[in-house]
Every structure is written in C-alpha cells, then in structure tokens.
Design a protein around this motif. Structure first.
Motif, PDB file in Angstrom:
ATOM      1  N   TRP A  92      64.113 -38.617  21.712  1.00  0.00           N
ATOM      2  CA  TRP A  92      64.802 -39.637  20.920  1.00  0.00           C
ATOM      3  C   TRP A  92      65.303 -40.766  21.819  1.00  0.00           C
ATOM      4  O   TRP A  92      65.126 -41.955  21.527  1.00  0.00           O
ATOM      5  N   TYR A 126      62.681 -43.099  23.402  1.00  0.00           N
ATOM      6  CA  TYR A 126      62.226 -44.088  22.423  1.00  0.00           C
ATOM      7  C   TYR A 126      63.184 -45.277  22.385  1.00  0.00           C
ATOM      8  O   TYR A 126      62.758 -46.442  22.424  1.00  0.00           O
ATOM      9  N   PHE A 154      61.348 -45.930  12.391  1.00  0.00           N
ATOM     10  CA  PHE A 154      61.650 -44.611  12.946  1.00  0.00           C
ATOM     11  C   PHE A 154      62.798 -43.971  12.165  1.00  0.00           C
ATOM     12  O   PHE A 154      62.730 -42.805  11.747  1.00  0.00           O
ATOM     13  N   SER A 189      56.023 -45.392  15.035  1.00  0.00           N
ATOM     14  CA  SER A 189      57.464 -45.143  15.023  1.00  0.00           C
ATOM     15  C   SER A 189      57.840 -44.251  13.853  1.00  0.00           C
ATOM     16  O   SER A 189      58.704 -43.371  13.976  1.00  0.00           O
ATOM     17  N   GLY A 205      59.478 -40.580  14.072  1.00  0.00           N
ATOM     18  CA  GLY A 205      60.694 -40.267  13.338  1.00  0.00           C
ATOM     19  C   GLY A 205      60.552 -39.017  12.490  1.00  0.00           C
ATOM     20  O   GLY A 205      61.496 -38.218  12.384  1.00  0.00           O
TER      21      GLY A 205
END
Length: 377
Positions: free
Chosen positions: A218, A221, A246, A297, A301
C-alpha cells in the motif's frame, strides 16, 4: 447515529486529511525539484516516530481509554497540516510529515480499539469490514481533494483545505463525547507486559508479518505513483484521479467483505490479495496511458483492500485479554518500520535506476508472500 457509524465518520474525516497530506507533501516536494530519495525521506517521516512509539500508544489506550487520545491527536493532525499552509518550504514539509504521521498513528490505534470492543466477538469481522470501508471512502476523497486543490488554488491552499476535515471530526467528537470507556487498569502484582510475548505467540506472529507485507504494498503505491505520474507528464489532478481509482476499488471490495468473510477463510483471502496485488505491480512499469493506469490502480486496490478486515479480526481474536490496544500498536510498529525504511530504500533505488525496478521488486515480494500464504492455508 449508531456508534459504529459515528466512529467510521470520525475516521473518514481524519483519514481524508492524512491521505491528502501525504500526496500534497509529495507533490509539493516534487514541485520544488526534490529527488526521489528526498521524497522517500519525507514519506518515511510519516512513520518513523509511530514505528518507535506505537506499542506505548497502544498501552496508553488500554490504560486510559480512547476519548482523550482521539481528541488530542485530532487537534495535532489538523495543526500539523496547517504548518505547510504558512510555508511549504522543504524543512516545513519534513516537520509536518513527522507531526501528522505521529498524531494520526495515535488516532488509528484508539479508533481500532473502539471498533474491536463494539458488540459481540462474532460481530467483529463485519464491524471491521465497515470500518475498513470508511478508510476506503477517505482514501478515495483524499487524493481527489489534494489533486484538485493544488490545480485550482496551489499547494499552500491545499494544505489549508486538508486541515478542515480532521478539525471538523475533532469538533464533532468534543461536542458529542460518545466514546465508550473501555480501558484496563493493571492488576497489582501482575507481571509486566512484554512485546516478546506477543512475537512468540504462534497465532499472532503470522498475522503481523503478512499485515506488514500488505501495508508495504500500500505504502509503496502511495510513494511511487506521484513520482511515476510526474515523470510521464501527468498533472496533479490526473494523478489524484489515478490514485482515487485505487481507493474506489478498496471501497467496492470491502462492500462485499461481510459476505466474503462468511464463505472464505482468512488465509484464502490473504493469499488471493497478495496474488492480485503482485500481478498489478508487475504490469505498472509497462503502462503510461491514463486509462490503463486507472485500471491497474483499480486492480491493485481490489487486491490490497480485501485483506485488512480479516487481518484485524484475526488479531483481535488472538489478542491476550486487556492487551488489544498493545497488539494494534505492535502491528502499527511493524507496518511503520516498513513504511520508514522501504521509502528510503526505494527512493535510493529510484534515484539510481528509475521507478521500474521498484515496482518489479514489490511485485516479487507480494507474489512470494502469496505462495507462502497459500502453503499456510
């Protein structure tokens, strides 16, 4: 308003500011010509003090309850985001990142403590699913607010706008004062709590480790995409849209989590989450067009968003009585250790080699983690 949704609202308001702060600090530094290594240092500062103090913060919440930590931390989060409004020079950005990251850590632990103690133990996975859904809402709104505020009004005004949601949340908390008093006084003569006991617990340690790996995915990103997007010529608002896809994916997958939790085991979900995230990361360096970046994205996610409710429910189920806040603090320490050192390492790597090797390295870690989780399943 039901207590669960009241605390979700408080979380959303605070987290909007926190997520937006990270993106605005990063883009403000890029605007001033900062290197990827300098941006890595900035992102690490959000986590360095939480890494050192999260266990103590969890013990404090166990001892005094959640109201005062949430209220005091909310004031500090808002104040920390006002500092770059006055001056968004690099030294001020370093101070703001440290203050906001530390205060939000305290709120995060205290709010998790409240959610974990609402209702019966059997309701915990569903409660944490709704709680995680709140984080998805704020994760979606934060990048949008940050990106469009920068494009429309500049970096300084963006910091002012991002300070408003946590300030409103703190005001709502002080007005309603609706935090249940859940705390545990230490028993006279009881042996002192030791972190080593938590790390030796065979039920807790695997959850700690896989939680840290997912959190690293996480955070990488959040660190990489603003730099990568700037390098390929995207505007701040476009980067905000890409990153909001995301958050939209985490929102959608968490809507389904209460139903998923009734059908699949924790380790099945964690294995799938790591696999999906690893595939998404492996494809990012090959993509420069905005629609494909949005799609990747969104895929990332979906992967990273589905595991957190299961991990939190498993942590609370395995926590020793009276040490739930400390367990959340330990998890936060491990996550923030990753958040502290990974941006520094990846910032140095990105300065030398570019963003592609960072994305492929993260993909390799996640795919290896998926294989290990599959063996555990």
């Amino acid at each position: 308003m039901k207590p669960l949704f009241y605390f979700i609202l408080l979380t959303v308001l605070s987290h909007v500011g926190f997520v937006g702060s990270r993106i605005t600090v990063s883009l403000s530094a890029i605007n001033q010509g900062a290197s990827p290594l300098a941006i890595g240092v900035l992102m690490a500062l959000y986590a360095v003090i939480p890494m050192l103090l999260a266990v103590q913060a969890g013990r404090l919440v166990d001892r005094v309850g959640a109201f005062r930590p949430i209220a005091v931390a909310g004031v500090i989060v808002a104040a920390g985001m006002l500092l770059p409004f006055a001056s968004h020079e690099m030294p001020v950005l370093f101070v703001s990142a440290t203050v906001v990251g530390t205060a939000f850590m305290m709120q995060h632990i205290a709010l998790n403590h409240v959610i974990g103690n609402l209702g019966e133990a059997s309701e915990r996975p569903v409660n944490f699913s709704w709680f995680a859904l709140g984080y998805s809402v704020s994760g979606f709104l934060g990048p949008l607010l940050a990106g469009f505020a920068i494009d429309l009004a500049g970096h300084g005004a963006a910091f002012l706008m991002l300070a408003l949601p946590p300030a409103v949340g703190t005001g709502l908390l002080l007005w309603k004062r609706g935090v249940p008093s859940v705390h545990h006084e230490p028993r006279p003569g009881a042996a002192p709590n030791r972190v080593a006991d938590l790390l030796r617990d065979p039920r807790l340690l695997p959850v700690f480790l896989f939680s840290a790996l997912l959190a690293t995915g996480w955070d990488v990103y959040t660190f990489v995409i603003p730099i990568y997007g700037t390098q390929i010529g995207l505007s701040p608002s476009t980067i905000g849209i890409v990153m909001s896809s995301f958050a939209l994916a985490t929102f959608m997958v968490r809507l389904a989590m209460p139903s998923v939790a009734r059908r699949l085991s924790e380790w099945t979900v964690i294995c799938a989450a790591l696999l999906i995230a690893g595939i998404a990361y492996s494809l990012f360096p090959r993509v420069t067009q905005v629609p494909y970046l949005i799609a990747l994205s969104f895929l990332l996610g979906l992967g990273l968003g589905c595991a957190q409710p299961m991990i939190m429910a498993a942590l609370y189920a395995a926590s020793p009585p009276g040490r739930q806040g400390e367990v959340v603090g330990m998890r936060t320490t491990m996550i923030n250790a990753s958040t502290t050192f990974m941006p520094l390492a990846f910032g140095a790597l990105g300065t030398a080699l570019g963003m592609g090797p960072i994305l492929w390295t993260m993909a390799g870690f996640l795919l290896l983690g998926s294989w290990l989780a599959g063996r555990r399943r």
